[in-house]
Scaffold this motif. Structure first.
Motif, PDB file in Angstrom:
ATOM      1  N   ARG A   1      78.539  36.687  -4.849  1.00  0.00           N
ATOM      2  CA  ARG A   1      78.124  36.805  -3.458  1.00  0.00           C
ATOM      3  C   ARG A   1      78.369  35.508  -2.706  1.00  0.00           C
ATOM      4  O   ARG A   1      77.874  34.451  -3.088  1.00  0.00           O
ATOM      5  CB  ARG A   1      76.648  37.158  -3.410  1.00  0.00           C
TER       6      ARG A   1
ATOM      7  N   LYS B   1      80.089  34.773   8.981  1.00  0.00           N
ATOM      8  CA  LYS B   1      81.309  34.937   8.189  1.00  0.00           C
ATOM      9  C   LYS B   1      82.074  36.178   8.624  1.00  0.00           C
ATOM     10  O   LYS B   1      83.313  36.143   8.725  1.00  0.00           O
ATOM     11  CB  LYS B   1      80.952  35.031   6.691  1.00  0.00           C
ATOM     12  N   ARG B   2      81.361  37.270   8.886  1.00  0.00           N
ATOM     13  CA  ARG B   2      82.033  38.470   9.379  1.00  0.00           C
ATOM     14  C   ARG B   2      82.733  38.183  10.713  1.00  0.00           C
ATOM     15  O   ARG B   2      83.877  38.598  10.933  1.00  0.00           O
ATOM     16  CB  ARG B   2      81.015  39.603   9.564  1.00  0.00           C
TER      17      ARG B   2
ATOM     18  N   THR C   1      87.389  41.116   1.117  1.00  0.00           N
ATOM     19  CA  THR C   1      86.965  42.435   0.641  1.00  0.00           C
ATOM     20  C   THR C   1      85.473  42.480   0.321  1.00  0.00           C
ATOM     21  O   THR C   1      84.916  43.571   0.174  1.00  0.00           O
ATOM     22  CB  THR C   1      87.768  42.862  -0.602  1.00  0.00           C
ATOM     23  N   TYR C   2      84.824  41.321   0.214  1.00  0.00           N
ATOM     24  CA  TYR C   2      83.371  41.343   0.045  1.00  0.00           C
ATOM     25  C   TYR C   2      82.703  41.897   1.303  1.00  0.00           C
ATOM     26  O   TYR C   2      81.702  42.615   1.225  1.00  0.00           O
ATOM     27  CB  TYR C   2      82.852  39.936  -0.248  1.00  0.00           C
ATOM     28  N   TYR C   3      83.276  41.576   2.470  1.00  0.00           N
ATOM     29  CA  TYR C   3      82.705  42.016   3.742  1.00  0.00           C
ATOM     30  C   TYR C   3      83.340  43.305   4.258  1.00  0.00           C
ATOM     31  O   TYR C   3      82.682  44.087   4.952  1.00  0.00           O
ATOM     32  CB  TYR C   3      82.882  40.920   4.792  1.00  0.00           C
ATOM     33  N   PHE C   4      84.605  43.521   3.933  1.00  0.00           N
ATOM     34  CA  PHE C   4      85.326  44.702   4.413  1.00  0.00           C
ATOM     35  C   PHE C   4      86.118  45.291   3.243  1.00  0.00           C
ATOM     36  O   PHE C   4      87.014  44.619   2.709  1.00  0.00           O
ATOM     37  CB  PHE C   4      86.265  44.332   5.562  1.00  0.00           C
TER      38      PHE C   4
ATOM     39  N   ARG D   1      75.899  35.597   6.747  1.00  0.00           N
ATOM     40  CA  ARG D   1      76.759  36.774   6.625  1.00  0.00           C
ATOM     41  C   ARG D   1      77.371  37.172   7.975  1.00  0.00           C
ATOM     42  O   ARG D   1      78.562  37.450   8.071  1.00  0.00           O
ATOM     43  CB  ARG D   1      75.957  37.948   6.053  1.00  0.00           C
TER      44      ARG D   1
ATOM     45  N   LEU E   1      87.992  46.887   8.192  1.00  0.00           N
ATOM     46  CA  LEU E   1      88.087  45.652   8.959  1.00  0.00           C
ATOM     47  C   LEU E   1      88.491  45.944  10.401  1.00  0.00           C
ATOM     48  O   LEU E   1      87.877  45.429  11.351  1.00  0.00           O
ATOM     49  CB  LEU E   1      89.109  44.726   8.301  1.00  0.00           C
TER      50      LEU E   1
END
Length: 217
Positions: free
Chosen positions: A17, A25-26, A62-65, A22, A71
């Protein structure tokens, strides 16, 4: 002989993680995606290219999307969120000029805004699910714009000889037309000329004055 557990543990560590904010970062990744799309086109906006632009690994993206579609969907939602925030400037006072001023601030403050929207709309033509998202968010935007115009008509600051929903469609069409041509003719859309276009649009929706010398009904 290794059972592979060490390698699996190593992968877990590498893909653990991410630390930090968060939401920030996104937002950083969405900004990187917008930059790639604006400068290289939608087709070249792979997760790898976005990661390179953001200065991180593809795994971090890819952790977020989960994939490119997720995305791009988040990017489109963020763009329409910006539109809706822009409308808030004129909602309370029915000040359509204030809305236009916010629009000018939005697109002159981010020169990639219009090229990205152009690319996203072009992509939506070939992706039904994404097209449905664009249709839904555009409908919300037009309705909010219609509400502001209708309020302005009640206050006498917007012409009332044309229904508010038609005025909203006309304003949206003008904005979409400018957005469509911006990537091809950026020299036509200097900040000064954009302001002149906004002034002209405000004049078009202002109450119609009776011809000089005419008698009021």
């Amino acid at each position: 002989m290794s059972d592979g557990s060490d390698g699996k543990a190593e992968r877990v560590v590498r893909r653990g993680r991410p630390t930090g904010d968060r939401a920030a970062k996104r937002a950083e990744l969405l900004k990187a995606a917008a930059s790639v799309i604006a400068q290289e086109g939608y087709a070249n906006a792979s997760l790898r290219r976005v990661a390179q632009r953001a200065g991180c690994t593809t795994g971090a993206v890819t952790y977020y999307f989960a994939n490119k579609e997720e995305l791009v969907t988040a990017l489109a939602e963020s763009r329409f969120d910006a539109y809706e925030a822009m409308l808030e400037a004129g909602r309370a006072t029915a000040d359509i000029r204030a809305v236009f001023e916010e629009w000018l601030t939005l697109i002159t403050g981010d020169p990639e805004f219009l090229p990205v929207m152009f690319q996203l709309l072009a992509h939506a033509r070939h992706e039904p699910a994404f097209a449905a998202l664009i249709e839904r968010r555009y409908a919300r935007y037009r309705q909010a714009n219609t509400d502001i115009l209708a309020c302005g008509q009640e206050q006498g600051v917007i012409r009332d000889d044309i229904p508010a929903d038609l005025l909203s469609d006309q304003l949206s069409a003008m904005g979409d037309g400018w957005m469509m041509m911006y990537p091809f003719e950026p020299e036509r859309f200097t900040p000064e000329r954009l302001r002149s276009l906004v002034d002209a649009a405000v004049t078009l929706i202002s109450p119609v004055s009776p011809p000089a010398g005419s008698k009021p009904k």
